[in-house]
Design a protein around this motif. Structure first.
Motif, PDB file in Angstrom:
ATOM      1  N   GLY A 124       0.871  -1.134   0.069  1.00  0.00           N
ATOM      2  CA  GLY A 124       0.056  -0.143   0.039  1.00  0.00           C
ATOM      3  C   GLY A 124       0.809   1.386   0.007  1.00  0.00           C
ATOM      4  N   ASP A 125       0.280   2.309   0.062  1.00  0.00           N
ATOM      5  CA  ASP A 125       0.870   3.518   0.238  1.00  0.00           C
ATOM      6  C   ASP A 125       1.911   3.861   1.359  1.00  0.00           C
ATOM      7  N   TYR A 126       3.120   4.174   1.287  1.00  0.00           N
ATOM      8  CA  TYR A 126       3.995   4.246   2.275  1.00  0.00           C
ATOM      9  C   TYR A 126       3.660   5.678   3.217  1.00  0.00           C
ATOM     10  N   ALA A 127       3.768   5.661   4.599  1.00  0.00           N
ATOM     11  CA  ALA A 127       3.722   6.530   5.572  1.00  0.00           C
ATOM     12  C   ALA A 127       4.977   7.614   5.509  1.00  0.00           C
ATOM     13  N   THR A 128       4.729   8.770   5.800  1.00  0.00           N
ATOM     14  CA  THR A 128       5.911   9.777   6.168  1.00  0.00           C
ATOM     15  C   THR A 128       6.489   9.006   7.339  1.00  0.00           C
ATOM     16  N   ALA A 129       6.018   8.175   8.165  1.00  0.00           N
ATOM     17  CA  ALA A 129       6.806   7.566   9.254  1.00  0.00           C
ATOM     18  C   ALA A 129       7.859   6.690   8.835  1.00  0.00           C
ATOM     19  N   GLU A 130       9.076   6.841   9.280  1.00  0.00           N
ATOM     20  CA  GLU A 130      10.214   5.895   9.079  1.00  0.00           C
ATOM     21  C   GLU A 130      10.996   5.631  10.149  1.00  0.00           C
ATOM     22  N   ASP A 131      11.784   4.741   9.831  1.00  0.00           N
ATOM     23  CA  ASP A 131      12.658   4.181  10.743  1.00  0.00           C
ATOM     24  C   ASP A 131      14.054   4.114  10.095  1.00  0.00           C
ATOM     25  N   SER A 256      -7.938   1.962   3.736  1.00  0.00           N
ATOM     26  CA  SER A 256      -7.476   2.250   5.180  1.00  0.00           C
ATOM     27  C   SER A 256      -6.069   2.441   5.227  1.00  0.00           C
ATOM     28  N   PHE A 257      -5.290   1.686   4.290  1.00  0.00           N
ATOM     29  CA  PHE A 257      -3.949   1.662   4.439  1.00  0.00           C
ATOM     30  C   PHE A 257      -3.421   3.373   3.982  1.00  0.00           C
ATOM     31  N   SER A 258      -4.208   3.799   3.094  1.00  0.00           N
ATOM     32  CA  SER A 258      -3.664   5.285   2.916  1.00  0.00           C
ATOM     33  C   SER A 258      -4.330   6.449   3.815  1.00  0.00           C
ATOM     34  N   VAL A 259      -5.274   5.947   4.570  1.00  0.00           N
ATOM     35  CA  VAL A 259      -5.607   6.761   5.585  1.00  0.00           C
ATOM     36  C   VAL A 259      -4.242   6.805   6.705  1.00  0.00           C
ATOM     37  N   VAL A 260      -3.859   5.486   7.105  1.00  0.00           N
ATOM     38  CA  VAL A 260      -2.880   5.443   7.921  1.00  0.00           C
ATOM     39  C   VAL A 260      -1.567   6.116   7.562  1.00  0.00           C
ATOM     40  N   ALA A 261      -1.234   5.984   6.394  1.00  0.00           N
ATOM     41  CA  ALA A 261       0.086   6.619   5.851  1.00  0.00           C
ATOM     42  C   ALA A 261      -0.213   7.911   5.883  1.00  0.00           C
ATOM     43  N   GLY A 262      -1.232   8.603   5.662  1.00  0.00           N
ATOM     44  CA  GLY A 262      -1.328   9.972   5.648  1.00  0.00           C
ATOM     45  C   GLY A 262      -1.360  10.518   7.236  1.00  0.00           C
ATOM     46  N   GLU A 263      -1.488   9.818   8.137  1.00  0.00           N
ATOM     47  CA  GLU A 263      -1.984  10.255   9.284  1.00  0.00           C
ATOM     48  C   GLU A 263      -0.433   9.695  10.431  1.00  0.00           C
ATOM     49  N   LEU A 264       0.117   8.698  10.146  1.00  0.00           N
ATOM     50  CA  LEU A 264       1.191   8.091  11.020  1.00  0.00           C
ATOM     51  C   LEU A 264       2.525   8.983  10.748  1.00  0.00           C
ATOM     52  N   THR A 265       3.216   9.589  11.643  1.00  0.00           N
ATOM     53  CA  THR A 265       4.295  10.309  11.549  1.00  0.00           C
ATOM     54  C   THR A 265       5.639   9.664  12.423  1.00  0.00           C
ATOM     55  N   THR A 266       6.723   9.962  12.185  1.00  0.00           N
ATOM     56  CA  THR A 266       7.738   9.283  12.932  1.00  0.00           C
ATOM     57  C   THR A 266       8.084   9.786  14.209  1.00  0.00           C
ATOM     58  N   ALA A 267       7.655  10.871  14.442  1.00  0.00           N
ATOM     59  CA  ALA A 267       7.368  11.366  15.938  1.00  0.00           C
ATOM     60  C   ALA A 267       6.399  10.671  16.757  1.00  0.00           C
ATOM     61  N   ASP A 268       5.339  10.103  15.890  1.00  0.00           N
ATOM     62  CA  ASP A 268       4.137   9.278  16.703  1.00  0.00           C
ATOM     63  C   ASP A 268       4.927   8.110  17.035  1.00  0.00           C
ATOM     64  N   LEU A 269       5.289   7.687  15.995  1.00  0.00           N
ATOM     65  CA  LEU A 269       5.716   6.080  16.176  1.00  0.00           C
ATOM     66  C   LEU A 269       6.844   6.065  17.302  1.00  0.00           C
ATOM     67  N   ALA A 270       7.740   6.846  17.270  1.00  0.00           N
ATOM     68  CA  ALA A 270       8.769   7.132  18.328  1.00  0.00           C
ATOM     69  C   ALA A 270       8.266   7.050  19.955  1.00  0.00           C
ATOM     70  N   ASP A 271       7.118   8.007  19.905  1.00  0.00           N
ATOM     71  CA  ASP A 271       6.471   8.032  21.078  1.00  0.00           C
ATOM     72  C   ASP A 271       5.800   7.035  21.666  1.00  0.00           C
ATOM     73  N   MET A 272       5.152   6.126  20.652  1.00  0.00           N
ATOM     74  CA  MET A 272       4.507   5.202  20.993  1.00  0.00           C
ATOM     75  C   MET A 272       5.452   3.883  21.438  1.00  0.00           C
ATOM     76  N   ILE A 273       6.486   3.654  20.618  1.00  0.00           N
ATOM     77  CA  ILE A 273       7.482   2.616  21.017  1.00  0.00           C
ATOM     78  C   ILE A 273       7.876   3.041  22.418  1.00  0.00           C
ATOM     79  N   GLY A 274       8.088   4.273  22.886  1.00  0.00           N
ATOM     80  CA  GLY A 274       8.436   4.626  24.244  1.00  0.00           C
ATOM     81  C   GLY A 274       7.315   4.058  25.316  1.00  0.00           C
ATOM     82  N   GLU A 275       6.121   4.233  24.893  1.00  0.00           N
ATOM     83  CA  GLU A 275       5.113   3.815  25.858  1.00  0.00           C
ATOM     84  C   GLU A 275       5.169   2.320  26.038  1.00  0.00           C
ATOM     85  N   VAL A 276       5.269   1.571  24.807  1.00  0.00           N
ATOM     86  CA  VAL A 276       5.146   0.377  24.740  1.00  0.00           C
ATOM     87  C   VAL A 276       6.676  -0.444  25.885  1.00  0.00           C
TER      88      VAL A 276
END
Length: 295
Positions: A124-131, A256-276
């Motif tokens: 699907g579409d790739y997100a701006t979120a990256e690792d 739905s993949f495109s919706v997630v791709a448009g919303e998910l950012t690297t900062a979001d992902l990093a913060d969520m990983i911290g919570e986990v």
């Protein structure tokens, strides 16, 4: 090299897909739940929960099957039909399916990934979120002359820290060798730390000259680090992307993949990983993010 071994394992595991269609075919699920798979890492489990939640928002019955192991393991599960979707990273997937790929910029990596996919799989579409890999330096030691990642890696008198299980020292030295601007790092001294906090403390104290980090997997501490510009795209893009079996998902599910791709950012992902890593279940963390983004 490790990538060649992995690629060999994946080629064997996906052999059964070669007779399928090479483009995405949308179909209504036949009453059975869509299974989203993940590997054993924090980021993989979290992404599986996020994409599963996005699919549920379209009315699809979804299950998550996590802890499947490394990339070869969950791609094999995708081949066997045990899972229908696995979120991953564009650069890693490209080098799994094409070990000689030289693309490093985000759009080029995505284009080559699409060309390299075996028949029966789509992304699907790739997100701006990256690792992606990045080189971080202490704020008070940042070069005033605009030093880039490629220039830093050519030094021979530096020590670079990494977090155990997150960045392999060999990747720091050679991952970008496909780029014309990079032929391998000159330094060879590494310090491997048990966690990000310990690594940042040593960076700020001057015990190491830099940290090689993954921009999301490093966690929330990454946003406080000063990273060197990678103008030459030494390290390949590693954008979040869903890999899925053709003919399994409906059009609304694919959207739905495109919706997630448009919303998910690297900062979001990093913060969520911290919570986990702080002890919150991946499903709960993903659920909060999905609610905040009306998914």
């Amino acid at each position: 090299m490790r990538s060649s071994v992995l690629a060999t394992a994946v080629v064997v595991s996906i052999a059964g897909l070669l007779g399928g269609c090479s483009t995405a075919e949308s179909a209504d699920p036949a009453g059975e739940p869509i299974v989203v798979g993940s590997g054993s890492s924090d980021i993989s489990r979290l992404l599986a929960q996020i994409y599963a939640g996005g699919l549920r928002s379209t009315g699809v019955d979804v299950e998550v099957k996590d802890g499947l192991g490394d990339r070869a393991d969950y791609l094999a599960a995708l081949d066997r039909g045990e899972v229908s979707v696995v979120p991953d990273l564009t650069g890693d997937l490209l080098r799994t399916f094409d070990t000689l790929a030289g693309a490093t910029e985000a759009e080029d990596v995505f284009t080559e990934l699409n060309r390299s996919l075996p028949a029966g799989l789509s992304v699907g579409d790739y997100a701006t979120a990256e690792d992606r890999l990045a080189i971080a330096v202490a704020p008070d030691s940042a070069s005033d002359d605009g030093e880039t990642v490629a220039e830093f890696l050519r030094r021979e008198d530096v020590t670079v820290g990494t977090v155990e299980g997150e960045v392999h020292p060999m990747d720091v030295r050679t991952e970008g060798v496909g780029s014309p601007s990079f032929t391998g790092a000159g330094f060879s001294e590494f310090m491997v730390y048990p966690d990000a906090e310990f690594a940042v403390d040593d960076l700020n104290s001057g015990a190491v000259d830099a940290l090689a980090i993954r921009t999301a997997s490093f966690g929330p501490l990454a946003k406080d680090l000063t990273t060197l510009p990678d103008d030459e795209h030494v390290y390949p893009a590693q954008n979040v992307v869903p890999l899925y079996r053709n003919g399994v998902l409906s059009e609304s599910a694919l959207r739905s993949f495109s919706v997630v791709a448009g919303e998910l950012t690297t900062a979001d992902l990093a913060d969520m990983i911290g919570e986990v890593r702080g002890g919150v279940a991946s499903g709960d963390v993903a659920g909060r993010w999905l609610g905040e983004h009306n998914l």
